[in-house]
Enzyme design. Structure first.
Site, PDB file in Angstrom:
ATOM      1  N   HIS A 150      39.904  47.825  34.021  1.00  0.00           N
ATOM      2  CA  HIS A 150      39.862  48.301  35.224  1.00  0.00           C
ATOM      3  C   HIS A 150      40.714  49.451  35.843  1.00  0.00           C
ATOM      4  O   HIS A 150      40.117  50.419  35.918  1.00  0.00           O
ATOM      5  CB  HIS A 150      40.398  46.781  36.295  1.00  0.00           C
ATOM      6  CG  HIS A 150      39.220  45.820  36.074  1.00  0.00           C
ATOM      7  ND1 HIS A 150      38.079  45.543  36.340  1.00  0.00           N
ATOM      8  CD2 HIS A 150      39.698  44.494  35.764  1.00  0.00           C
ATOM      9  CE1 HIS A 150      37.618  44.618  36.131  1.00  0.00           C
ATOM     10  NE2 HIS A 150      38.603  43.719  35.760  1.00  0.00           N
TER      11      HIS A 150
HETATM   12  O1  RIB Z   1      39.469  43.553  40.215  1.00  0.00           O
HETATM   13  C1  RIB Z   1      40.185  44.340  39.441  1.00  0.00           C
HETATM   14  C2  RIB Z   1      41.498  44.695  39.934  1.00  0.00           C
HETATM   15  O2  RIB Z   1      42.144  43.486  40.481  1.00  0.00           O
HETATM   16  C3  RIB Z   1      42.614  45.608  39.294  1.00  0.00           C
HETATM   17  O3  RIB Z   1      42.975  46.343  40.051  1.00  0.00           O
HETATM   18  C4  RIB Z   1      43.468  44.282  38.706  1.00  0.00           C
HETATM   19  O4  RIB Z   1      44.875  45.082  38.637  1.00  0.00           O
HETATM   20  C5  RIB Z   1      43.385  43.276  40.026  1.00  0.00           C
HETATM   21  O5  RIB Z   1      44.314  43.839  40.938  1.00  0.00           O
END
Ligand code: RIB
Ligand code: CA
Length: 319
Positions: A242
């Site tokens: 992510h």
């Molecule tokens: O959905 C993924 C996000 O949610 C990322 O930023 C992870 O760190 C969580 O905060």
């Protein structure tokens, strides 16, 4: 040099993104703004201070929001990131203190002093940026760009990770997100549409550990908890990428395919946190002014190029 402000709820993939920024030659981290999200604001601030010291990042740390706009009861996904947000590795308590200025004001001051120069990389809830917009409504004209990890538009079949239609960072503060998306800021969205298309296998972490020195060892240790979670959910010991994907867009935007469209966020009800994109219909009676404010939305990614870039950048830390 790309001058950036890193707005983060330091959990496991945020930590991976921070090291990606730190070891990228072309990036200058002007400041780190912590926010609640993967853990409480107190924890994410300690995590930022700890990493800043451990890796000699030398960025000022500003503590940001502790809860979503107008609400005061955030819940923390300790089953994903561990209770301390960093996979429950040992973290010393004597990591120092953040700057006295609040996170939102720090964003405003830096951007006012360097108009047109600074990119915000935001990989947590958008609360800090929304509060900065409230303090400085002219911010959209002063910021170079904001790259947001958040949202999901259905490209490549990806719609949500905390509900059938919502991604965690947007669902965590949908009102803040809608305020940011309708502000007119130059925005690029790196959502689940692309981040779920990039996977790090267990062997990828083994290779980082072997070839990226202290950073590789650190990432290996914090990621065990993350891999445990994804193994429980998907039956396979690997994880999506992510927050580092937002950094990859900053460094090499050409490895992503994008479209331009207006974005709105559902702020209430069962679909709260859903991100919707579209373009004007051409019917002036139903098109709203917010549809003229477009964002760039990532719709495809060269996953191999991203994984190579990450590995190469982290491995460069030992040369
Ligand atoms: O959905 C993924 C996000 O949610 C990322 O930023 C992870 O760190 C969580 O905060
Ligand atoms: Ca995050």
């Amino acid at each position: 040099m790309k001058q950036i402000i890193f707005d983060t709820d330091i959990g496991i993939d945020d930590a991976m993104a921070l090291l990606f920024l730190h070891f990228a030659n072309e990036v200058e981290i002007l400041s780190i703004i912590s926010g609640y999200g993967n853990a409480s604001i107190e924890r994410t601030t300690v995590n930022a201070l700890y990493m800043n010291k451990l890796f000699n990042i030398n960025a000022p740390i500003f503590s940001g929001a502790s809860n979503p706009l107008g609400e005061n009861t955030p819940e923390f996904p300790d089953f994903v990131h561990g209770i301390n947000g960093l996979g429950d590795i040992d973290i010393p308590e004597d990591v120092g203190q953040p700057e006295s200025l609040g996170g939102a004001q720090a964003i405003v001051d830096a951007i006012r002093q360097n108009p047109g120069k600074i990119t915000i990389v935001s990989v947590g809830r958008l609360t800090n940026v929304a509060l900065a917009l409230n303090l400085c409504p002219e911010l959209p004209a002063l910021v170079k760009e904001i790259i947001i990890m958040g949202g999901a538009f259905g490209f490549n079949g990806h719609y949500g990770n905390v509900s059938p239609v919502a991604e965690a960072n947007i669902a965590g503060d949908p009102k803040a997100a809608d305020l940011v998306f309708t502000s007119g800021m130059p925005i690029t969205v790196v959502g689940l549409d692309v981040t779920l298309e990039v996977t790090m296998e267990e062997t990828y972490f083994d290779a980082l550990r072997a070839e990226a020195g202290l950073a590789g060892e650190f990432i290996y240790r914090i990621s065990q908890c993350y891999l445990d979670f994804h193994e429980r959910v998907h039956g396979h010991r690997s994880c999506p990428v992510h927050d580092p994907s937002a950094v990859a867009y900053l460094l090499q935007p050409q490895i992503f395919g994008t479209i331009d469209a207006s974005v709105r966020v559902v702020t209430e009800g069962d679909a709260a946190g859903q991100t919707i994109c579209g373009n004007p219909t051409g019917h002036s009676e139903i098109d709203t002014p917010t549809l003229s404010k477009t964002s760039k939305i990532c719709t495809s990614v060269d996953a191999d190029a991203l994984l190579h870039l990450y590995h190469r950048t982290l491995a460069s830390s030992v040369n």
